[in-house]
Design a protein around this motif. Structure first.
Motif, mmCIF file in Angstrom:
data_model
loop_
_atom_site.group_PDB
_atom_site.id
_atom_site.type_symbol
_atom_site.label_atom_id
_atom_site.label_comp_id
_atom_site.label_asym_id
_atom_site.label_seq_id
_atom_site.Cartn_x
_atom_site.Cartn_y
_atom_site.Cartn_z
ATOM 1 N N THR A 83 0.827 -1.204 0.000
ATOM 2 C CA THR A 83 0.000 0.000 0.000
ATOM 3 C C THR A 83 0.860 1.252 0.000
ATOM 4 O O THR A 83 1.837 1.338 0.735
ATOM 5 C CB THR A 83 -0.911 0.010 1.243
ATOM 6 O OG1 THR A 83 -1.785 -1.110 1.162
ATOM 7 C CG2 THR A 83 -1.747 1.284 1.321
ATOM 8 N N LEU A 84 0.477 2.207 -0.850
ATOM 9 C CA LEU A 84 1.127 3.519 -0.873
ATOM 10 C C LEU A 84 0.048 4.572 -0.628
ATOM 11 O O LEU A 84 -0.960 4.614 -1.334
ATOM 12 C CB LEU A 84 1.763 3.756 -2.250
ATOM 13 C CG LEU A 84 2.194 5.194 -2.564
ATOM 14 C CD1 LEU A 84 3.422 5.586 -1.758
ATOM 15 C CD2 LEU A 84 2.465 5.364 -4.054
ATOM 16 N N VAL A 85 0.258 5.383 0.399
ATOM 17 C CA VAL A 85 -0.618 6.536 0.602
ATOM 18 C C VAL A 85 0.143 7.725 0.034
ATOM 19 O O VAL A 85 1.186 8.106 0.549
ATOM 20 C CB VAL A 85 -0.945 6.732 2.096
ATOM 21 C CG1 VAL A 85 -1.806 7.972 2.297
ATOM 22 C CG2 VAL A 85 -1.661 5.501 2.643
ATOM 23 N N GLN A 86 -0.332 8.236 -1.085
ATOM 24 C CA GLN A 86 0.393 9.292 -1.810
ATOM 25 C C GLN A 86 -0.179 10.663 -1.445
ATOM 26 O O GLN A 86 -1.305 10.977 -1.817
ATOM 27 C CB GLN A 86 0.260 9.060 -3.323
ATOM 28 C CG GLN A 86 1.036 10.080 -4.147
ATOM 29 C CD GLN A 86 0.824 9.893 -5.643
ATOM 30 O OE1 GLN A 86 -0.275 9.609 -6.104
ATOM 31 N NE2 GLN A 86 1.894 10.067 -6.405
ATOM 32 N N PRO A 87 0.586 11.477 -0.714
ATOM 33 C CA PRO A 87 0.051 12.785 -0.328
ATOM 34 C C PRO A 87 0.206 13.825 -1.431
ATOM 35 O O PRO A 87 1.134 13.750 -2.234
ATOM 36 C CB PRO A 87 0.914 13.167 0.882
ATOM 37 C CG PRO A 87 2.217 12.483 0.638
ATOM 38 C CD PRO A 87 1.944 11.255 -0.200
ATOM 39 N N PHE A 88 -0.700 14.748 -1.482
ATOM 40 C CA PHE A 88 -0.538 15.933 -2.332
ATOM 41 C C PHE A 88 -1.368 17.057 -1.728
ATOM 42 O O PHE A 88 -2.218 16.818 -0.873
ATOM 43 C CB PHE A 88 -0.958 15.656 -3.791
ATOM 44 C CG PHE A 88 -2.387 15.194 -3.958
ATOM 45 C CD1 PHE A 88 -2.729 13.859 -3.782
ATOM 46 C CD2 PHE A 88 -3.388 16.101 -4.291
ATOM 47 C CE1 PHE A 88 -4.051 13.434 -3.943
ATOM 48 C CE2 PHE A 88 -4.714 15.682 -4.453
ATOM 49 C CZ PHE A 88 -5.037 14.344 -4.269
ATOM 50 N N ASN A 89 -1.075 18.275 -2.158
ATOM 51 C CA ASN A 89 -1.757 19.450 -1.614
ATOM 52 C C ASN A 89 -2.650 20.063 -2.665
ATOM 53 O O ASN A 89 -2.328 20.043 -3.850
ATOM 54 C CB ASN A 89 -0.726 20.503 -1.184
ATOM 55 C CG ASN A 89 -0.017 20.105 0.098
ATOM 56 O OD1 ASN A 89 -0.531 19.291 0.861
ATOM 57 N ND2 ASN A 89 1.139 20.682 0.323
ATOM 58 N N HIS A 90 -3.712 20.645 -2.219
ATOM 59 C CA HIS A 90 -4.581 21.369 -3.148
ATOM 60 C C HIS A 90 -5.330 22.457 -2.384
ATOM 61 O O HIS A 90 -5.455 22.391 -1.165
ATOM 62 C CB HIS A 90 -5.571 20.393 -3.807
ATOM 63 C CG HIS A 90 -6.289 20.990 -4.978
ATOM 64 N ND1 HIS A 90 -5.636 21.448 -6.094
ATOM 65 C CD2 HIS A 90 -7.610 21.228 -5.197
ATOM 66 C CE1 HIS A 90 -6.517 21.923 -6.952
ATOM 67 N NE2 HIS A 90 -7.722 21.797 -6.432
ATOM 68 N N THR A 91 -5.803 23.437 -3.136
ATOM 69 C CA THR A 91 -6.551 24.519 -2.493
ATOM 70 C C THR A 91 -7.934 24.025 -2.089
ATOM 71 O O THR A 91 -8.713 23.601 -2.933
ATOM 72 C CB THR A 91 -6.701 25.725 -3.438
ATOM 73 O OG1 THR A 91 -5.408 26.118 -3.862
ATOM 74 C CG2 THR A 91 -7.378 26.881 -2.724
ATOM 75 N N PHE A 92 -8.172 24.073 -0.803
ATOM 76 C CA PHE A 92 -9.485 23.721 -0.268
ATOM 77 C C PHE A 92 -10.325 24.987 -0.217
ATOM 78 O O PHE A 92 -9.823 26.051 0.131
ATOM 79 C CB PHE A 92 -9.318 23.153 1.141
ATOM 80 C CG PHE A 92 -10.613 22.995 1.894
ATOM 81 C CD1 PHE A 92 -11.408 21.880 1.715
ATOM 82 C CD2 PHE A 92 -11.037 23.972 2.777
ATOM 83 C CE1 PHE A 92 -12.609 21.734 2.396
ATOM 84 C CE2 PHE A 92 -12.246 23.838 3.470
ATOM 85 C CZ PHE A 92 -13.016 22.716 3.278
ATOM 86 N N ALA A 93 -11.566 24.873 -0.587
ATOM 87 C CA ALA A 93 -12.461 26.014 -0.444
ATOM 88 C C ALA A 93 -13.787 25.510 0.083
ATOM 89 O O ALA A 93 -14.225 24.411 -0.257
ATOM 90 C CB ALA A 93 -12.667 26.721 -1.777
#
Ligand SMILES: *[C@@H]1O[C@H](CO)[C@@H](O)[C@H](O)[C@H]1NC(C)=O
Ligand SMILES: *[C@@H]1O[C@H](CO)[C@@H](O)[C@H](O)[C@H]1NC(C)=O
Ligand SMILES: *[C@@H]1O[C@H](CO)[C@@H](O)[C@H](O)[C@H]1NC(C)=O
Ligand SMILES: [Zn+2]
Length: 491
Positions: A83-93
């Motif tokens: 299992t790979l939990v791949q993090p990334f960021n994004h603008t939450f609104a």
């Protein structure tokens, strides 16, 4: 590797051991149970209920959905899967509150859209100005449609449909409008939509209302009345971390991987049980069943995508981050997004890439044999296959329809456990299992990635450019947020 399976089978047989654990499509099909598919949906529905009503990107219901997958993939099935939990960021609104007040002081029902800018200087109260209806080209979608409209300091009344809502809002801003009252182009509750993280800072606030209300205001304006309308939007914008969950069989050739994808997030408006608890549940059950078998040549990878509803962010992040060699190893992508609509159609995706048919045909044949009226439909641009198509990876999948009549609860709070046709979901999950098992056993006839047709390099650059836009928007969002804080503290 096919040969190896036989050798192993013979070996186990000669040792007097069961060969029950040698994978066949039929065995995997028989393991997919309606009750278990339903149990996952019930749990996803519960997760949403316990977390403010959704499983959306940036909110606790998404994290709980990730944990639900990990409890199986990692905790229980760790011996069979990586299992790979791949993090990334994004603008939450998120729109914390929104209201539209009609010309007679009445509160009007309004549907929040994602990335709606706030009315940061305080609630707007302004005269309403109409814009022409153009159902062919879309209303207020082009510069020439705004000619002669004096929108300065006003709220523009605009009919929804045809072009992106953000296009209408950009033009409204360019023409001096302080906001837009968007009335629906069909009867019934307006669906939610995203204005796109890339548009943060470029739009005026919008209030989305029912068609009949908008049309009645239009009639009154045409009769020469002056209507003053109110719009108030309180929004938050900020960068948040989220995750794709990627789980693959330990067994199978790492150079030949079959990927099955479903998005794990919902819209903020509801629990997302058909969209896409249905595909999520199908993948969970296929993963659960597959762990009991061996003797397959190729790896099977399950992907639960994050932030799909914000613009396919997780799957685009994943595909744009693959090296050329990693992309070559993915031999087929199957997308399962909305596979249990309450009045289902049975569309099987195919595109321009001839390789698509090697997955699409067996899916269609399975569904037809199961008595379903299956047909080939083309890919659009609104689910997680996009990044895979850009790479020229042969792709297919099943889609049972969004919006009325197939799914009248699409993107609404009523997309609950009662918004799924469990028989259709079961048939589709079995089709997905049979076809995945077939390819796990053999990729004979499946062509390699088509690197010529779709100009994957150019497309990848486009996707990367898109991520740059999102980064700029995220920066803008963080400044905008601190600005609005300052403003609030002075009032
Ligand atoms: C997401 O943003 C946080 C805070 O800015 C940062 O610490 C983290 O490394 C970022 N994660 C990724 C995957 O870029
Ligand atoms: C994928 O992301 C990782 C971690 O951010 C980075 O080190 C790597 O260079 C990326 N690969 C590609 C091909 O973009
Ligand atoms: C690649 O796809 C294009 C259509 O986009 C098709 O015309 C071409 O024949 C394909 N090439 C191969 C090798 O399959
Ligand atoms: Zn979806």
């Amino acid at each position: 590797m096919k040969g190896l399976g036989l050798v192993l089978a013979t070996f186990f047989a000669s040792r007097g051991l069961a060969t029950d654990n040698i994978l066949t499509p039929e065995k995997l099909e028989a393991d997919i149970k309606l009750e278990e598919l339903e149990r996952n949906l019930w749990n996803l529905d519960r997760i949403a209920r316990e977390n403010g009503g959704s499983r959306a990107f940036g909110l606790p219901g998404y994290q709980a959905s990730v944990n639900y997958i990990l409890e199986r993939a990692q905790t229980r099935f760790g011996a069979q899967y990586d299992t790979l939990v791949q993090p990334f960021n994004h603008t939450f609104a998120q729109v914390l509150s929104i209201s539209v007040t009609g010309p007679d002081g009445e509160a009007v029902d309004v549907v929040p859209l994602i990335y709606n800018p706030g009315t940061d200087a305080g609630p707007i109260s302004a005269p309403l100005v109409d814009t022409p209806v153009d159902d062919a080209r879309g209303s207020a979608c082009f510069e020439d449609q705004w000619q002669g409209i004096d929108a300065t300091g006003k709220l523009a009344l605009v009919k929804r449909g045809t072009c992106a809502i953000s296009d209408k809002l950009k033009l409204a801003k360019a023409h001096g409008a302080v906001g837009v009252i968007l009335y629906n182009n069909v009867a019934g509750t307006p669906s939610s939509a995203t204005l796109g993280a890339e548009n943060v800072g470029l739009l005026v606030p919008v209030g989305t209302i029912y068609q009949d209300i908008g049309e009645s205001w239009r009639t009154r304006l045409a009769a020469g009345e002056e209507l003053v309308v109110g719009l108030s939007v309180d929004s938050v914008f900020e960068e948040r971390e989220t995750w794709n969950v990627i789980v693959e069989t330990k067994e199978g050739d790492p150079n030949n991987v079959i990927v099955l994808g479903a998005h794990l997030d919902s819209v903020q408006a509801g629990p997302g049980i058909n969209d896409d608890g249905s595909g999520t549940s199908a993948l969970i059950e296929i993963m659960t069943a597959l762990r009991s078998y061996s003797g397959f040549a190729n790896k099977v990878r399950f992907a639960w995508w994050g932030a799909e509803e914000s613009g396919l962010i997780g799957s685009l992040y994943y595909t744009s981050n693959l090296s050329e060699e990693e992309a070559d190893r993915i031999r087929f992508y199957f997308n399962y997004d909305m596979v249990g609509s309450p009045a289902p159609v049975f569309a099987v995706y195919t595109g321009d890439n001839p390789g698509d048919l090697t997955g699409a045909e067996p899916l269609r044949d399975y569904l037809s044999a199961a008595g379903r009226d299956a047909y080939f439909g083309s890919f659009g641009s609104s689910s997680d296959y996009v990044g895979f198509l850009e790479l020229g990876i042969p792709s297919s999948g099943i889609f049972t329809g969004a919006g009325a009549p197939a799914d009248p609860c699409y993107h609404l709070a009523c997309d609950t456990i009662s918004n799924v046709d469990l028989e259709a979901l079961t048939t589709n999950a079995r089709a997905a299992a049979v076809v995945a098992a077939g390819m796990a056993l053999s990729l004979d006839g499946v062509p390699p990635r088509n690197k010529t047709s779709l100009n994957p390099r150019g497309s990848r650059n486009n996707i990367r450019a898109q991520f740059d836009k999102w980064k700029r928007a995220a920066k803008h969002a963080s400044t905008e947020k601190s600005c609005s804080h300052k403003e609030k503290s002075t009032v």
